[in-house]
Design a protein around this motif. Structure first.
Motif, PDB file in Angstrom:
ATOM      1  N   PHE A 179       0.844  -1.201   0.000  1.00 31.26           N
ATOM      2  CA  PHE A 179       0.000   0.000   0.000  1.00 31.26           C
ATOM      3  C   PHE A 179       0.870   1.239   0.000  1.00 31.26           C
ATOM      4  CE2 PHE A 179       0.671  -1.424   4.324  1.00 31.26           C
ATOM      5  CZ  PHE A 179       1.028  -0.275   5.003  1.00 31.26           C
ATOM      6  N   SER A 180       0.317   2.337  -0.487  1.00 28.71           N
ATOM      7  CA  SER A 180       1.118   3.546  -0.705  1.00 28.71           C
ATOM      8  C   SER A 180       1.046   4.510   0.477  1.00 28.71           C
ATOM      9  CB  SER A 180       0.652   4.267  -1.971  1.00 28.71           C
ATOM     10  OG  SER A 180      -0.670   4.760  -1.815  1.00 28.71           O
ATOM     11  N   PHE A 181       2.158   5.214   0.667  1.00 25.60           N
ATOM     12  CA  PHE A 181       2.241   6.348   1.579  1.00 25.60           C
ATOM     13  C   PHE A 181       2.742   7.532   0.758  1.00 25.60           C
ATOM     14  CE2 PHE A 181       5.328   8.871   4.149  1.00 25.60           C
ATOM     15  CZ  PHE A 181       4.404   9.567   4.903  1.00 25.60           C
ATOM     16  N   THR A 182       1.915   8.559   0.643  1.00 21.63           N
ATOM     17  CA  THR A 182       2.245   9.690  -0.225  1.00 21.63           C
ATOM     18  C   THR A 182       3.214  10.648   0.447  1.00 21.63           C
ATOM     19  OG1 THR A 182       0.097   9.567  -1.338  1.00 21.63           O
ATOM     20  CG2 THR A 182       1.314  11.645  -1.515  1.00 21.63           C
ATOM     21  N   VAL A 183       4.362  10.846  -0.196  1.00 21.27           N
ATOM     22  CA  VAL A 183       5.345  11.826   0.268  1.00 21.27           C
ATOM     23  C   VAL A 183       5.047  13.176  -0.376  1.00 21.27           C
ATOM     24  CG1 VAL A 183       7.795  12.433   0.352  1.00 21.27           C
ATOM     25  CG2 VAL A 183       7.081  10.037   0.607  1.00 21.27           C
ATOM     26  N   ASN A 184       4.872  13.176  -1.689  1.00 22.82           N
ATOM     27  CA  ASN A 184       4.457  14.360  -2.431  1.00 22.82           C
ATOM     28  C   ASN A 184       3.829  13.889  -3.741  1.00 22.82           C
ATOM     29  OD1 ASN A 184       6.639  13.944  -4.379  1.00 22.82           O
ATOM     30  ND2 ASN A 184       8.007  14.742  -2.779  1.00 22.82           N
ATOM     31  N   ASP A 185       3.490  14.834  -4.617  1.00 18.43           N
ATOM     32  CA  ASP A 185       2.799  14.472  -5.856  1.00 18.43           C
ATOM     33  C   ASP A 185       3.626  13.538  -6.734  1.00 18.43           C
ATOM     34  OD1 ASP A 185       0.655  15.979  -5.097  1.00 18.43           O
ATOM     35  OD2 ASP A 185       1.183  17.731  -6.339  1.00 18.43           O
ATOM     36  N   LEU A 352      11.992 -11.743  -6.639  1.00 16.76           N
ATOM     37  CA  LEU A 352      10.592 -11.489  -6.333  1.00 16.76           C
ATOM     38  C   LEU A 352      10.379 -10.042  -5.888  1.00 16.76           C
ATOM     39  CD1 LEU A 352       8.003 -13.316  -6.348  1.00 16.76           C
ATOM     40  CD2 LEU A 352       8.131 -13.236  -3.862  1.00 16.76           C
ATOM     41  N   VAL A 353      11.298  -9.535  -5.082  1.00 17.69           N
ATOM     42  CA  VAL A 353      11.224  -8.132  -4.658  1.00 17.69           C
ATOM     43  C   VAL A 353      11.345  -7.212  -5.864  1.00 17.69           C
ATOM     44  CG1 VAL A 353      12.422  -6.326  -3.363  1.00 17.69           C
ATOM     45  CG2 VAL A 353      12.028  -8.561  -2.308  1.00 17.69           C
ATOM     46  N   GLU A 354      12.251  -7.551  -6.779  1.00 18.09           N
ATOM     47  CA  GLU A 354      12.403  -6.739  -7.983  1.00 18.09           C
ATOM     48  C   GLU A 354      11.125  -6.753  -8.819  1.00 18.09           C
ATOM     49  OE1 GLU A 354      15.811  -8.297  -9.967  1.00 18.09           O
ATOM     50  OE2 GLU A 354      17.207  -7.711  -8.376  1.00 18.09           O
ATOM     51  N   ALA A 355      10.458  -7.920  -8.868  1.00 18.06           N
ATOM     52  CA  ALA A 355       9.198  -8.009  -9.615  1.00 18.06           C
ATOM     53  C   ALA A 355       8.118  -7.145  -8.979  1.00 18.06           C
ATOM     54  CB  ALA A 355       8.743  -9.465  -9.689  1.00 18.06           C
ATOM     55  N   MET A 356       8.041  -7.116  -7.656  1.00 21.32           N
ATOM     56  CA  MET A 356       7.081  -6.263  -6.973  1.00 21.32           C
ATOM     57  C   MET A 356       7.350  -4.796  -7.293  1.00 21.32           C
ATOM     58  SD  MET A 356       6.903  -7.862  -3.138  1.00 21.32           S
ATOM     59  CE  MET A 356       7.347  -9.575  -2.877  1.00 21.32           C
ATOM     60  N   ALA A 357       8.595  -4.390  -7.135  1.00 25.04           N
ATOM     61  CA  ALA A 357       8.958  -2.988  -7.348  1.00 25.04           C
ATOM     62  C   ALA A 357       8.698  -2.553  -8.784  1.00 25.04           C
ATOM     63  CB  ALA A 357      10.421  -2.774  -6.970  1.00 25.04           C
ATOM     64  N   GLY A 366       5.733   7.227  -9.833  1.00 24.45           N
ATOM     65  CA  GLY A 366       6.225   7.817  -8.595  1.00 24.45           C
ATOM     66  C   GLY A 366       6.396   6.821  -7.471  1.00 24.45           C
ATOM     67  N   ALA A 367       6.336   5.528  -7.779  1.00 24.25           N
ATOM     68  CA  ALA A 367       6.401   4.496  -6.745  1.00 24.25           C
ATOM     69  C   ALA A 367       7.838   4.167  -6.359  1.00 24.25           C
ATOM     70  CB  ALA A 367       5.709   3.223  -7.236  1.00 24.25           C
ATOM     71  N   ARG A 368       8.053   4.007  -5.068  1.00 32.73           N
ATOM     72  CA  ARG A 368       9.316   3.480  -4.554  1.00 32.73           C
ATOM     73  C   ARG A 368       8.964   2.408  -3.518  1.00 32.73           C
ATOM     74  NH1 ARG A 368      13.590   7.058  -1.141  1.00 32.73           N
ATOM     75  NH2 ARG A 368      13.427   8.399  -3.007  1.00 32.73           N
ATOM     76  N   ALA A 369       9.366   1.184  -3.795  1.00 34.09           N
ATOM     77  CA  ALA A 369       9.092   0.076  -2.881  1.00 34.09           C
ATOM     78  C   ALA A 369      10.086   0.100  -1.729  1.00 34.09           C
ATOM     79  CB  ALA A 369       9.183  -1.257  -3.616  1.00 34.09           C
ATOM     80  N   VAL A 370       9.565  -0.032  -0.498  1.00 32.71           N
ATOM     81  CA  VAL A 370      10.419  -0.018   0.687  1.00 32.71           C
ATOM     82  C   VAL A 370       9.983  -1.140   1.631  1.00 32.71           C
ATOM     83  CG1 VAL A 370      10.816   2.473   0.521  1.00 32.71           C
ATOM     84  CG2 VAL A 370       8.945   1.603   1.941  1.00 32.71           C
ATOM     85  N   PRO A 371      10.913  -1.694   2.396  1.00 30.97           N
ATOM     86  CA  PRO A 371      10.538  -2.741   3.352  1.00 30.97           C
ATOM     87  C   PRO A 371       9.976  -2.140   4.632  1.00 30.97           C
ATOM     88  CG  PRO A 371      12.884  -2.330   3.502  1.00 30.97           C
ATOM     89  CD  PRO A 371      12.364  -1.430   2.412  1.00 30.97           C
ATOM     90  N   TYR A 372       9.159  -2.937   5.332  1.00 31.43           N
ATOM     91  CA  TYR A 372       8.708  -2.498   6.645  1.00 31.43           C
ATOM     92  C   TYR A 372       8.316  -3.716   7.468  1.00 31.43           C
ATOM     93  CZ  TYR A 372       3.594  -3.205   6.590  1.00 31.43           C
ATOM     94  OH  TYR A 372       2.343  -3.764   6.615  1.00 31.43           O
TER      95      TYR A 372
END
Length: 434
Positions: A179-185, A352-357, A366-372
């Motif tokens: 799911f996304s967290f918006t930093v800016n536009d 698999l992570v690369e495929a998600m990203a 504008g997507a950047r995949a990050v772990p949490y």
């Protein structure tokens, strides 16, 4: 032009929400079997041969394997649960089991936890089967019962009794990630779950001396228990940064253009808005009192008092959690396990992570995949016992002002219609690349 999966995902989600699969933790919920059969029907309509497994009367899960182009490769497991936590209709704007569409969202219990992902997977798979598009490797789909009460009658049952269903699978995706967290536009962080806290649901018991309520009693079980529960409720465990949490905070600091002060990580988290509640619970162990019980008459001091606590510990900090917990509670309090399970953590790397990203970027530049790290737990705990590397990836592009964290187990749970369609597109790309 919308594809077939996008066209039907909303109705699939609404139909699934309308099946009341409330899980009260005691087996009394009415709908898990109905949901399992409904899912099986949707899969069978497109030529698949799903199986429904019932662990106990009414507690049913659906599993099917889709053959991939290269069957020599390890398989991918995609798992979701069909049960939901209960909901009181009087508290909601719309009936929680109506699947109402309003304000651009599908409303209802399970809209984000996790009938949205169930519907997205069904929509993608149904479209791919109709068009004859095989995934590059075998994919096992599992729609599971009982996740909301620890998975005993769902994932855990299947792992223990039918591990052959998941034979050859070495990776998995499930809920609460993507799911996304918006930093800016121009920048949105998409949180991929690479870790989740362990759980220790426990009952606390204090034995005292029963007696008449009018007399002085220095061995009152209620007093002793309440003092211990108050200590625990106000206790703050120390900050412990696991590798997933540290990586997430570094990504956030970079995206927000702030310095990450290791002595004040909570200061960085406060800048995250609504998702701060999720992230803030992943920097330390927690133990939250949730239930109290004692006595049967106003003029009788009971001989025993009880409380229930939801304990969560970080990967690598289980022993520290129990030692600190017992120190806070004191010697008079006996703790009994109600349900417990391990913490998990994996690295944020690999194909698999690369495929998600890549799938996220293709639909959102504008997507950047990050772990949490997830503060709660999922059925990944059971599948990890089969040597499966698990991630949370249920992709949703969310409005910047939506309190997504508040949707989980909350009132007026809802998922954006556009988010569902986005998730279908991303998952379809992901299956091509997995």
């Amino acid at each position: 032009m919308e594809g077939a999966g996008e066209l039907e995902v909303v109705e699939l989600c609404r139909d699934l929400i309308r099946i009341d699969t409330s899980n009260f933790g005691d087996g009394s919920g009415p709908g898990e079997r109905a949901a399992a059969e409904w899912v099986a029907e949707k899969l069978a309509e497109v030529g698949l041969e799903p199986e429904v497994f019932e662990s106990e009367r009414g507690r049913a899960s659906t599993v099917v394997r889709i053959e991939g182009e290269d069957r020599s490769r390890p398989g991918l497991l995609i798992h979701g649960h069909t049960d939901v936590v209960p909901a009181n209709a009087a508290d909601w704007t719309y009936d929680p089991f109506s699947g109402e569409i309003a304000d651009g969202c599908v409303w209802g219990r399970g809209a984000v936890d996790m009938k949205d992902m169930d519907a997205m997977v069904l929509a993608v798979v149904r479209d791919r089967m109709r068009s004859g598009r095989k995934p590059p490797r075998d994919v096992v789909l599992a729609f599971l019962a009982d996740e909301e009460a620890g998975g005993t009658y769902g994932a855990r049952h299947l792992v223990d009794t039918r591990p052959d269903l998941f034979e050859g699978c070495n990776e998995a995706i499930g809920e609460v990630g993507g799911f996304s967290f918006t930093v800016n536009d121009d920048l949105r962080l998409y949180l991929i779950e690479t870790a989740e806290k362990g759980m220790e649901w426990m009952k606390l018991v204090v034995d005292g001396t029963a007696g008449h309520g009018s007399m002085i009693n220095k061995d009152n079980a209620i007093t002793e228990l309440c003092e211990a529960v108050a200590r625990l409720g106000s206790h703050q465990f120390p900050v412990r940064l696991t590798k997933s949490v540290r990586a997430f905070l570094e990504e956030v600091a970079d995206a927000l253009g702030i310095d990450l002060d290791p002595e004040d990580v909570e200061g960085a988290i406060e800048k995250l808005g609504p998702i701060a509640r999720i992230i803030g619970a992943t920097i330390r162990n927690t133990a939250q009192p949730t239930m109290l019980g004692a006595g049967y008459k106003v003029n009788v001091i009971p001989g025993q008092a009880t409380a229930h606590v939801d304990g969560r510990f970080l990967p690598g900090y289980e022993d520290e959690f129990y030692a600190e917990l017992d120190a806070v509670l004191g010697p008079r309090v006996r703790r009994e396990r109600v349900h417990g399970d391990k913490a998990l953590e994996t690295d944020f790397d690999g194909a698999l992570v690369e495929a998600m990203a890549a799938s996220l970027r293709a639909e959102d530049p504008g997507a950047r995949a990050v772990p949490y790290c997830l503060s709660g737990g999922t059925d990944a705990k059971s599948f990890a016992d089969l040597g499966i590397r698990c991630f949370g990836f249920a992709p949703l592009k969310l409005p910047a002002d939506l309190d997504f964290a508040g949707m989980f187990h909350g009132v007026d749970e809802r998922v954006p219609v556009d988010g569902l369609k986005f998730g279908v597109r991303v998952l379809d790309r992901f299956l091509d690349a997995c």
